[in-house]
Design a protein around this motif. Structure first.
Motif, PDB file in Angstrom:
ATOM      1  N   ALA A   1     -43.162 -40.079  32.537  1.00 44.48           N
ATOM      2  CA  ALA A   1     -42.715 -39.463  31.289  1.00 44.48           C
ATOM      3  C   ALA A   1     -43.413 -40.059  30.068  1.00 44.48           C
ATOM      4  O   ALA A   1     -43.373 -39.461  28.987  1.00 44.48           O
ATOM      5  CB  ALA A   1     -41.202 -39.633  31.140  1.00 44.48           C
ATOM      6  N   ASP A   2     -44.048 -41.236  30.232  1.00 40.77           N
ATOM      7  CA  ASP A   2     -44.647 -41.901  29.081  1.00 40.77           C
ATOM      8  C   ASP A   2     -46.144 -41.651  28.977  1.00 40.77           C
ATOM      9  O   ASP A   2     -46.846 -42.353  28.237  1.00 40.77           O
ATOM     10  CB  ASP A   2     -44.384 -43.411  29.147  1.00 40.77           C
ATOM     11  CG  ASP A   2     -44.954 -44.046  30.409  1.00 40.77           C
ATOM     12  OD1 ASP A   2     -45.335 -43.296  31.341  1.00 40.77           O
ATOM     13  OD2 ASP A   2     -45.023 -45.295  30.475  1.00 40.77           O
ATOM     14  N   LEU A   3     -46.675 -40.670  29.708  1.00 35.87           N
ATOM     15  CA  LEU A   3     -48.105 -40.383  29.617  1.00 35.87           C
ATOM     16  C   LEU A   3     -48.436 -39.835  28.230  1.00 35.87           C
ATOM     17  O   LEU A   3     -47.698 -39.028  27.674  1.00 35.87           O
ATOM     18  CB  LEU A   3     -48.512 -39.378  30.684  1.00 35.87           C
ATOM     19  CG  LEU A   3     -48.459 -39.870  32.134  1.00 35.87           C
ATOM     20  CD1 LEU A   3     -48.797 -38.733  33.088  1.00 35.87           C
ATOM     21  CD2 LEU A   3     -49.427 -41.035  32.340  1.00 35.87           C
TER      22      LEU A   3
ATOM     23  N   HIS B   1     -46.008 -40.290  39.073  1.00 35.90           N
ATOM     24  CA  HIS B   1     -47.346 -39.749  39.294  1.00 35.90           C
ATOM     25  C   HIS B   1     -48.159 -39.737  38.005  1.00 35.90           C
ATOM     26  O   HIS B   1     -47.614 -39.628  36.905  1.00 35.90           O
ATOM     27  CB  HIS B   1     -47.252 -38.332  39.859  1.00 35.90           C
ATOM     28  CG  HIS B   1     -46.481 -38.248  41.131  1.00 35.90           C
ATOM     29  ND1 HIS B   1     -45.674 -37.172  41.461  1.00 35.90           N
ATOM     30  CD2 HIS B   1     -46.362 -39.118  42.174  1.00 35.90           C
ATOM     31  CE1 HIS B   1     -45.125 -37.370  42.642  1.00 35.90           C
ATOM     32  NE2 HIS B   1     -45.517 -38.552  43.092  1.00 35.90           N
ATOM     33  N   GLU B   2     -49.451 -39.851  38.154  1.00 36.25           N
ATOM     34  CA  GLU B   2     -50.390 -39.684  37.053  1.00 36.25           C
ATOM     35  C   GLU B   2     -51.686 -39.131  37.630  1.00 36.25           C
ATOM     36  O   GLU B   2     -51.815 -38.958  38.841  1.00 36.25           O
ATOM     37  CB  GLU B   2     -50.636 -41.007  36.316  1.00 36.25           C
ATOM     38  CG  GLU B   2     -51.148 -42.115  37.195  1.00 36.25           C
ATOM     39  CD  GLU B   2     -51.221 -43.431  36.459  1.00 36.25           C
ATOM     40  OE1 GLU B   2     -52.242 -44.115  36.624  1.00 36.25           O
ATOM     41  OE2 GLU B   2     -50.270 -43.781  35.730  1.00 36.25           O
ATOM     42  N   ASP B   3     -52.608 -38.829  36.757  1.00 38.01           N
ATOM     43  CA  ASP B   3     -53.870 -38.255  37.223  1.00 38.01           C
ATOM     44  C   ASP B   3     -54.563 -39.226  38.174  1.00 38.01           C
ATOM     45  O   ASP B   3     -54.808 -40.376  37.832  1.00 38.01           O
ATOM     46  CB  ASP B   3     -54.787 -37.955  36.034  1.00 38.01           C
ATOM     47  CG  ASP B   3     -55.985 -37.117  36.430  1.00 38.01           C
ATOM     48  OD1 ASP B   3     -55.796 -36.075  37.071  1.00 38.01           O
ATOM     49  OD2 ASP B   3     -57.124 -37.505  36.095  1.00 38.01           O
ATOM     50  N   GLY B   4     -54.860 -38.756  39.383  1.00 44.86           N
ATOM     51  CA  GLY B   4     -55.521 -39.593  40.363  1.00 44.86           C
ATOM     52  C   GLY B   4     -54.598 -40.301  41.333  1.00 44.86           C
ATOM     53  O   GLY B   4     -55.082 -41.011  42.233  1.00 44.86           O
ATOM     54  N   THR B   5     -53.280 -40.136  41.178  1.00 42.27           N
ATOM     55  CA  THR B   5     -52.350 -40.755  42.131  1.00 42.27           C
ATOM     56  C   THR B   5     -52.566 -40.167  43.524  1.00 42.27           C
ATOM     57  O   THR B   5     -52.664 -38.952  43.694  1.00 42.27           O
ATOM     58  CB  THR B   5     -50.895 -40.521  41.699  1.00 42.27           C
ATOM     59  OG1 THR B   5     -50.655 -41.199  40.466  1.00 42.27           O
ATOM     60  CG2 THR B   5     -49.921 -41.061  42.750  1.00 42.27           C
TER      61      THR B   5
ATOM     62  N   ALA C   1     -47.533 -32.866  33.745  1.00 32.87           N
ATOM     63  CA  ALA C   1     -46.607 -33.875  33.254  1.00 32.87           C
ATOM     64  C   ALA C   1     -45.650 -33.317  32.208  1.00 32.87           C
ATOM     65  O   ALA C   1     -44.827 -34.056  31.659  1.00 32.87           O
ATOM     66  CB  ALA C   1     -47.384 -35.055  32.667  1.00 32.87           C
ATOM     67  N   GLU C   2     -45.726 -32.008  31.928  1.00 36.01           N
ATOM     68  CA  GLU C   2     -44.822 -31.410  30.942  1.00 36.01           C
ATOM     69  C   GLU C   2     -43.367 -31.573  31.325  1.00 36.01           C
ATOM     70  O   GLU C   2     -42.506 -31.771  30.469  1.00 36.01           O
ATOM     71  CB  GLU C   2     -45.129 -29.916  30.806  1.00 36.01           C
ATOM     72  CG  GLU C   2     -46.141 -29.562  29.754  1.00 36.01           C
ATOM     73  CD  GLU C   2     -46.216 -28.057  29.579  1.00 36.01           C
ATOM     74  OE1 GLU C   2     -45.867 -27.586  28.483  1.00 36.01           O
ATOM     75  OE2 GLU C   2     -46.607 -27.357  30.524  1.00 36.01           O
TER      76      GLU C   2
END
Length: 454
Positions: free
Chosen positions: A212-214, A112-116, A183-184
């Protein structure tokens, strides 16, 4: 401590929109000063309960701390009195994560990321109304129904349980306890569905697994120059904020720290505070004058703000709508036998005719701020609190700009007419009313010049 002319420089490049004109900012010091930096951190207590949405989770710690100067930590605060518990330098807080087993499936389930955009499938079919929300992991910490936890969640949506629509995830959640980065850790935030309405207990949830790579979230950084060592009464501080956006408001307060029930409580004063709107991000500067005394309502039975020494003293800097300060700096004020306090005087100062226009001179104020000046009762109502002042015109209510020397000088200020009353006080009686400087909280006065309309 250095004067304004010796401390300022780059302000003309990224000035605040108001209240200080760009032409009033002349230069920034080139001196070997120790810079005190405070970075925004993303540690905060959150909960996955909103309007009846309650997701199972466990509280692992009290993460309501943010990093402050010199390696210490202190709890977030607003401009009013709040309790701030101090932790030892270097203290770290365990990141809360969801511990309950998933009761629904997400697609995609990871990455997941912002906007997923994810689709939701409940572990067993359901029908009827459903409430969907993304919240932090501490669902059950505030899930007893006694606290409105809506501010700790985002994306609150109603939809039919038999036809759940895709949901757009957010990496961050802005809460009363600060900004949380989902994402912490895996499960730092959860997506939950309550079937059957707010009174139901048919809850379904799934932990969110962000990449994890954000890259880290870039928050505002604040640098304060002029607070090295002790700070003299009326000394100037230069505040540089980076990572800010145009239109955001920067607010600066002085706060006195008191002990209440064994805990540290921060009592901040709106009087002589400073606010400015960022005109051009991502960097801006503003000047703040520190004072030995603050107008503070110290803990007690009644509302009774009084001028008191700012000791122990903190400088609080807020940016935008973030619920936590971006800077909490300890500040040691130098002792003085003649603290600078606001004053206001009329010209002429003796008996004047009702409805006459007089000169007004106020001093001891925060340069660059705006101060409302109105007709005010001289006595505070029993039980605490000044009744609101009345204002003869919109300019008086909006506030007059304070000059660089901390003064306001007005010509032709209108006085009340014969028989005029303010807060039930008859201004015809000498000393009953006066021309007052509003303290910014709608109840207090910084100073009052009594009127004699005889």
């Amino acid at each position: 401590m250095p004067a304004v002319e010796d401390v300022l420089a780059d302000l003309a490049t990224h000035p605040p929109a108001e209240p200080t004109p760009v032409t009033a900012i002349r230069g920034r010091a080139h001196r070997r000063a120790r810079r005190r930096r405070v970075l925004v951190t993303a540690a905060a207590v959150l909960v996955m309960v909103a309007a009846g949405v309650a997701l199972g989770a466990a509280v692992t710690d009290d993460p309501g701390d943010e990093v402050v100067a010199d390696g210490g930590t202190t709890a977030p605060s607003s401009a009013s009195s709040t309790t701030a518990t101090t932790a030892p330098p270097g203290t770290t807080t365990e990141v809360p994560v969801a511990t309950s087993l998933p009761t629904m499936t997400l697609d995609p389930a990871t990455g997941h990321e912002d906007g997923t955009v994810v689709t939701m499938v409940l572990d067993e079919p359901a029908t009827g109304p459903a409430i969907v929300a993304q919240c932090a992991a501490e669902a059950e910490a505030l899930g007893d129904g006694s606290t409105d936890v809506t501010p700790w969640c985002t994306g609150l949506t109603e939809m039919p349980a038999e036809a759940l629509t895709p949901f757009t995830l957010s990496r961050t959640i802005e809460t009363p306890d600060g900004l949380v980065d989902c994402a912490e850790a895996v499960g730092r935030c959860t997506l939950g569905v309550r079937v059957g309405g707010g009174a139901s207990s048919d809850d379904h949830s799934a932990p969110l697994v962000f990449r994890a790579d954000l890259p880290p979230i870039a928050g505002p950084e604040v640098v304060v120059e002029g607070d090295e060592g002790t700070v003299g009464d009326g000394n100037t501080l230069l505040i540089t904020a980076t990572g800010v956006e145009a239109g955001e408001t920067i607010r600066v307060y002085q706060c006195v720290v008191v002990v209440v029930g064994g805990d540290d409580a921060r009592v901040c004063s709106t009087a002589r505070s400073r606010g400015a709107v960022v005109q051009d991000g991502p960097e801006t500067q503003l000047v703040f004058t520190a004072f030995h005394d603050v107008l503070a309502d110290l803990p007690g039975a009644d509302y009774a703000p009084e001028w008191t020494a700012c000791a122990p003293c903190q400088l609080i800097i807020e940016v935008g709508e973030r619920s936590s300060p971006v800077a909490v700096l300890p500040m040691e004020m130098e002792p003085t036998d003649t603290p600078i306090r606001p004053t206001v005087a009329l010209d002429p100062g003796g008996p004047v005719a009702p409805g006459e226009r007089v000169g007004v001179r106020a001093a001891g104020l925060q340069p660059g701020s705006r101060v409302p000046i109105g007709w005010c009762p001289a006595a505070r109502f029993q039980g605490g609190g000044d009744p609101p002042c009345l204002f003869p015109d919109p300019a008086s209510e909006a506030g007059f700009p304070v000059d660089d020397d901390g003064t306001i000088v007005l010509d032709g200020y209108l006085l009340p007419s014969a028989g005029f009353q303010v807060g039930g006080a008859d201004c015809s009686t000498p000393g009953t009313c006066g021309i007052g400087l509003d303290a910014g909280d709608a109840f207090s006065l910084m100073a009052l010049a009594p009127l004699d309309l005889s």
